[in-house]
Design an enzyme around this catalytic site. Structure first.
Site, PDB file in Angstrom:
ATOM      1  N   ARG A   1      41.233  30.719  -5.305  1.00 16.81           N
ATOM      2  CA  ARG A   1      40.790  31.124  -3.973  1.00 16.81           C
ATOM      3  C   ARG A   1      39.296  31.394  -4.010  1.00 16.81           C
ATOM      4  O   ARG A   1      38.726  31.589  -5.083  1.00 16.81           O
ATOM      5  CB  ARG A   1      41.464  32.444  -3.566  1.00 16.81           C
ATOM      6  CG  ARG A   1      42.935  32.485  -3.793  1.00 16.81           C
ATOM      7  CD  ARG A   1      43.360  33.886  -4.248  1.00 16.81           C
ATOM      8  NE  ARG A   1      44.757  33.841  -4.711  1.00 16.81           N
ATOM      9  CZ  ARG A   1      45.799  34.064  -3.917  1.00 16.81           C
ATOM     10  NH1 ARG A   1      45.609  34.399  -2.669  1.00 16.81           N
ATOM     11  NH2 ARG A   1      47.020  33.969  -4.385  1.00 16.81           N
TER      12      ARG A   1
ATOM     13  N   ASP B   1      54.701  48.179  -3.453  1.00 15.25           N
ATOM     14  CA  ASP B   1      55.957  48.185  -4.217  1.00 15.25           C
ATOM     15  C   ASP B   1      56.221  46.860  -4.930  1.00 15.25           C
ATOM     16  O   ASP B   1      57.223  46.716  -5.630  1.00 15.25           O
ATOM     17  CB  ASP B   1      57.136  48.531  -3.291  1.00 15.25           C
ATOM     18  CG  ASP B   1      57.310  47.513  -2.168  1.00 15.25           C
ATOM     19  OD1 ASP B   1      56.521  46.546  -2.108  1.00 15.25           O
ATOM     20  OD2 ASP B   1      58.227  47.697  -1.342  1.00 15.25           O
ATOM     21  N   GLY B   2      55.339  45.879  -4.720  1.00 18.24           N
ATOM     22  CA  GLY B   2      55.509  44.602  -5.403  1.00 18.24           C
ATOM     23  C   GLY B   2      56.597  43.725  -4.795  1.00 18.24           C
ATOM     24  O   GLY B   2      56.930  42.668  -5.328  1.00 18.24           O
TER      25      GLY B   2
ATOM     26  N   ARG C   1      56.871  29.845  -4.023  1.00 19.03           N
ATOM     27  CA  ARG C   1      55.821  29.060  -3.377  1.00 19.03           C
ATOM     28  C   ARG C   1      55.313  27.999  -4.350  1.00 19.03           C
ATOM     29  O   ARG C   1      55.166  28.254  -5.541  1.00 19.03           O
ATOM     30  CB  ARG C   1      54.698  30.005  -2.984  1.00 19.03           C
ATOM     31  CG  ARG C   1      53.455  29.332  -2.479  1.00 19.03           C
ATOM     32  CD  ARG C   1      52.662  30.252  -1.612  1.00 19.03           C
ATOM     33  NE  ARG C   1      51.885  31.212  -2.385  1.00 19.03           N
ATOM     34  CZ  ARG C   1      51.150  32.175  -1.805  1.00 19.03           C
ATOM     35  NH1 ARG C   1      51.141  32.315  -0.498  1.00 19.03           N
ATOM     36  NH2 ARG C   1      50.454  32.997  -2.545  1.00 19.03           N
TER      37      ARG C   1
ATOM     38  N   GLY D   1      44.018  40.789  -6.329  1.00 18.50           N
ATOM     39  CA  GLY D   1      44.912  40.229  -7.360  1.00 18.50           C
ATOM     40  C   GLY D   1      46.354  40.163  -6.889  1.00 18.50           C
ATOM     41  O   GLY D   1      46.712  40.687  -5.836  1.00 18.50           O
TER      42      GLY D   1
ATOM     43  N   GLY E   1      49.488  41.391  -6.447  1.00 16.82           N
ATOM     44  CA  GLY E   1      50.135  42.696  -6.537  1.00 16.82           C
ATOM     45  C   GLY E   1      51.643  42.606  -6.388  1.00 16.82           C
ATOM     46  O   GLY E   1      52.366  43.593  -6.556  1.00 16.82           O
TER      47      GLY E   1
ATOM     48  N   ASP F   1      40.376  35.876   0.194  1.00 17.12           N
ATOM     49  CA  ASP F   1      41.428  35.759  -0.824  1.00 17.12           C
ATOM     50  C   ASP F   1      42.560  34.865  -0.337  1.00 17.12           C
ATOM     51  O   ASP F   1      43.428  34.481  -1.122  1.00 17.12           O
ATOM     52  CB  ASP F   1      41.976  37.145  -1.217  1.00 17.12           C
ATOM     53  CG  ASP F   1      42.440  37.937  -0.019  1.00 17.12           C
ATOM     54  OD1 ASP F   1      41.652  38.106   0.928  1.00 17.12           O
ATOM     55  OD2 ASP F   1      43.600  38.380  -0.005  1.00 17.12           O
ATOM     56  N   ASN F   2      42.555  34.530   0.945  1.00 16.60           N
ATOM     57  CA  ASN F   2      43.562  33.616   1.481  1.00 16.60           C
ATOM     58  C   ASN F   2      42.956  32.250   1.793  1.00 16.60           C
ATOM     59  O   ASN F   2      43.480  31.512   2.614  1.00 16.60           O
ATOM     60  CB  ASN F   2      44.204  34.207   2.741  1.00 16.60           C
ATOM     61  CG  ASN F   2      44.974  35.488   2.442  1.00 16.60           C
ATOM     62  OD1 ASN F   2      45.400  35.708   1.315  1.00 16.60           O
ATOM     63  ND2 ASN F   2      45.143  36.329   3.438  1.00 16.60           N
TER      64      ASN F   2
HETATM   65  P1  AMP Z   1      48.330  39.435   1.514  1.00 17.68           P
HETATM   66  O1  AMP Z   1      48.237  40.199   2.780  1.00 17.68           O
HETATM   67  O2  AMP Z   1      49.732  38.972   1.186  1.00 17.68           O
HETATM   68  O3  AMP Z   1      47.325  38.335   1.428  1.00 17.68           O
HETATM   69  O4  AMP Z   1      47.990  40.461   0.349  1.00 17.68           O
HETATM   70  C1  AMP Z   1      46.736  41.064   0.196  1.00 17.68           C
HETATM   71  C2  AMP Z   1      46.723  41.846  -1.096  1.00 17.68           C
HETATM   72  O5  AMP Z   1      47.652  42.927  -1.048  1.00 17.68           O
HETATM   73  C3  AMP Z   1      47.101  41.044  -2.335  1.00 17.68           C
HETATM   74  O6  AMP Z   1      46.335  41.532  -3.401  1.00 17.68           O
HETATM   75  C4  AMP Z   1      48.564  41.361  -2.500  1.00 17.68           C
HETATM   76  O7  AMP Z   1      48.997  41.179  -3.827  1.00 17.68           O
HETATM   77  C5  AMP Z   1      48.600  42.826  -2.106  1.00 17.68           C
HETATM   78  N1  AMP Z   1      49.939  43.213  -1.591  1.00 17.68           N
HETATM   79  C6  AMP Z   1      50.461  42.918  -0.386  1.00 17.68           C
HETATM   80  N2  AMP Z   1      51.693  43.447  -0.256  1.00 17.68           N
HETATM   81  C7  AMP Z   1      51.978  44.079  -1.420  1.00 17.68           C
HETATM   82  C8  AMP Z   1      53.096  44.819  -1.914  1.00 17.68           C
HETATM   83  N3  AMP Z   1      54.196  45.018  -1.189  1.00 17.68           N
HETATM   84  N4  AMP Z   1      53.010  45.329  -3.181  1.00 17.68           N
HETATM   85  C9  AMP Z   1      51.913  45.132  -3.929  1.00 17.68           C
HETATM   86  N5  AMP Z   1      50.822  44.459  -3.517  1.00 17.68           N
HETATM   87  C10 AMP Z   1      50.847  43.933  -2.279  1.00 17.68           C
HETATM   88 MG    MG Z   2      46.913  36.852   0.209  1.00 15.83          MG
END
Ligand code: AMP
Ligand code: MG
Length: 479
Positions: free
Chosen positions: A173, A115-116, A166, A80, A82, A243-244
């Site tokens: 996805r 940390d979002g 974005r 989800g 995050g 998810d990507n």
């Molecule tokens: P990504 O690598 O950007 O495709 O992220 C994979 C998953 O990790 C997704 O669910 C993102 O929302 C979560 N995520 C990545 N970085 C963070 C972050 N700094 N804080 C919260 N969730 C994260």
């Molecule tokens: Mg992603």
């Protein structure tokens, strides 16, 4: 900006309704004027407030979307958004519905231990890379803005924080389908299918009970096209998790992506991809694997009898290879000057690929030299030096073709970029931006990348291969 939000009608199983977290001192760092125009965004003093998440635009109902995903082959039932918020959807000037999403905009129900937030460097990187891909003519999400937050995010070292805006055809996805399949909620998957068809494949609306398999077929078709396009320009996604993987067939999530320099199918730059799962030449296999995961989520809908469903879905997934292969050899032939190849020409095409690999030649530079060699003595000399006998056979064959050299060259120029976002230049530009807090370096680079098939005065500044051949170059996930 006029929002019209359709995703919200799917119901609250599909997302969490949540506003972005505010930041202390937002400032627009990169702004995509042309895209803003397409989206009918009016200039305003408030842009930094809106695109940091500090102020909510009228009509926006921010959501964090629910999805699952296979990460490096391992299934995670809940990922989800995050650190992202879908602000809503707008209809652009071409009549297309676009998602406007903030990334790095604070925690949500899906943040787990994160940390979002998003660091400044990766945000600049996504902006440059996605806009470069767009200009190369490749289906991709786009970047509207990078907004600095005035706050610090803590990764291995403290870094400035940023929010990237974005723009995507949607954020559906493969992992969205997997999220509900893992819960056995096929009513939700049926809803998702109808939503995806409505938004991306309206021609399938009439397909009745066949629409689930037709959707699978259509998504597979777009994925094969996409991966062929990645291979055309040397793009390495780096983290092709389910998810990507976009249902709309766009390149999405520019975390650890990089560009191929020396032609080698085994090339991997992502620091976490120790097995080389997402290596340059492995991308078609992985895309097909991802399509098999999508197929699994649709099985109960495709046919009432499980066995029959499996047969239908497997044969569609198996077709991926053939669809890919046909498009791939056509694309490589076009890069090598054959717009209408005869049987023997394919031999010449694949010999050239072997030669590139054996001699460890730079992919972009060599295809550009081959293209230029049709009119430039100097480029011809260069090609004779690197490809001697092969080059003589090739140029003879070119002169046998019905087209004249300048027509062949024109066709080759359309598929062989002069300039790509080379890794060392991307890194230099990001570092300069972080050090100076000035966007000039990024904007100058982006200007050149906007016309990747044409040589401009500034192009030459960014065409060189790195002196060390990208040896030891590492990329990191977009955190
Ligand atoms: P990504 O690598 O950007 O495709 O992220 C994979 C998953 O990790 C997704 O669910 C993102 O929302 C979560 N995520 C990545 N970085 C963070 C972050 N700094 N804080 C919260 N969730 C994260
Ligand atoms: Mg992603």
């Amino acid at each position: 900006m006029k929002f019209s939000n359709s995703y919200i009608h799917l119901g609250d199983l599909f997302y969490e309704k949540i506003n972005p977290q505010t930041v202390t001192n937002p400032e627009i760092f990169l702004w995509n004027e042309a895209l803003a125009d397409e989206l009918n965004i009016q200039d305003s003093q408030q842009l930094a407030q809106f695109f940091s998440g500090n102020r909510i635009l009228p009509g926006s109902e921010p959501l964090a979307l629910a999805y699952a995903g296979h990460q490096f082959g391992n299934f995670v039932p809940q990922l989800g958004d995050g650190r992202a918020h879908l602000l809503g959807e707008v209809i652009d000037q071409n009549g297309n519905r676009k998602d406007i999403q903030l990334k790095g905009s604070g925690q949500t129900r899906f943040s787990r231990n994160g940390d979002g937030r998003c660091a400044f460097g990766p945000a600049i990187r996504e902006f440059i890379m996605s806009e470069a891909m767009y200009a190369l003519g490749i289906s991709t999400t786009r970047s509207l803005a990078v907004t600095t937050t005035g706050e610090t995010v803590f990764r291995e070292t403290p870094q400035p924080g940023a929010v990237i805006t974005r723009v995507a055809s949607s954020h559906l996805r493969v992992g969205t389908f997997q999220y509900f399949a893992a819960q056995g909620n096929y009513q939700a998957i049926e809803k998702l299918c109808d939503y995806a068809i409505d938004r991306h494949y309206p021609e399938l609306k009439e397909a009745g009970d066949q629409r689930f398999q037709e959707l699978l077929k259509a998504v597979i078709d777009r994925q094969t096209r996409l991966v062929v396009e990645w291979l055309r320009v040397g793009f390495i996604h780096g983290v092709m998790n389910t998810d990507n993987t976009s249902i709309a067939g766009e390149t999405i999530d520019y975390g650890p992506c990089a560009m191929l320099g020396v032609y080698d199918h085994k090339t991997v730059y992502s620091s976490i991809d120790v097995q080389g799962r997402y290596a340059f030449g492995n991308q078609p296999t992985i895309a097909q694997w991802n399509m098999a995961r999508l197929a699994e989520t649709l099985l109960p809908l495709i046919h009432a009898e499980e066995q029959k469903s499996i047969e239908i879905a497997s044969s569609l997934v198996d077709e991926f290879s053939e669809r890919f292969q046909t498009r791939y050899i056509t694309m490589m032939a076009a890069k090598t000057g054959f717009s209408d190849p005869e049987e023997n020409d394919y031999q010449l095409v694949s010999e050239f690929q072997n030669l590139l690999e054996e001699k460890q030649l730079d992919y972009t530079i060599t295809f550009n030299a081959l293209t230029r060699s049709l009119s430039s003595e100097q480029a011809q000399q260069h090609m004779r030096n690197v490809a001697g006998d092969w080059y003589n056979r090739w140029i003879n064959r070119m002169d046998e073709l019905q087209e004249n050299r300048s027509d062949i060259q024109k066709s080759m120029q359309q598929v062989n970029p002069v300039v790509i976002p080379r890794n060392h230049h991307v890194e230099n530009v990001i570092n300069t931006c972080i050090q100076t807090r000035d966007a000039q370096a990024a904007n100058e680079f982006i200007d050149v990348l906007k016309s990747p098939y044409a040589e401009t005065i500034a192009t030459g500044l960014y065409q060189d291969a790195p002196t060390n051949g990208d040896m030891g170059y590492k990329t990191f996930c977009g955190t």
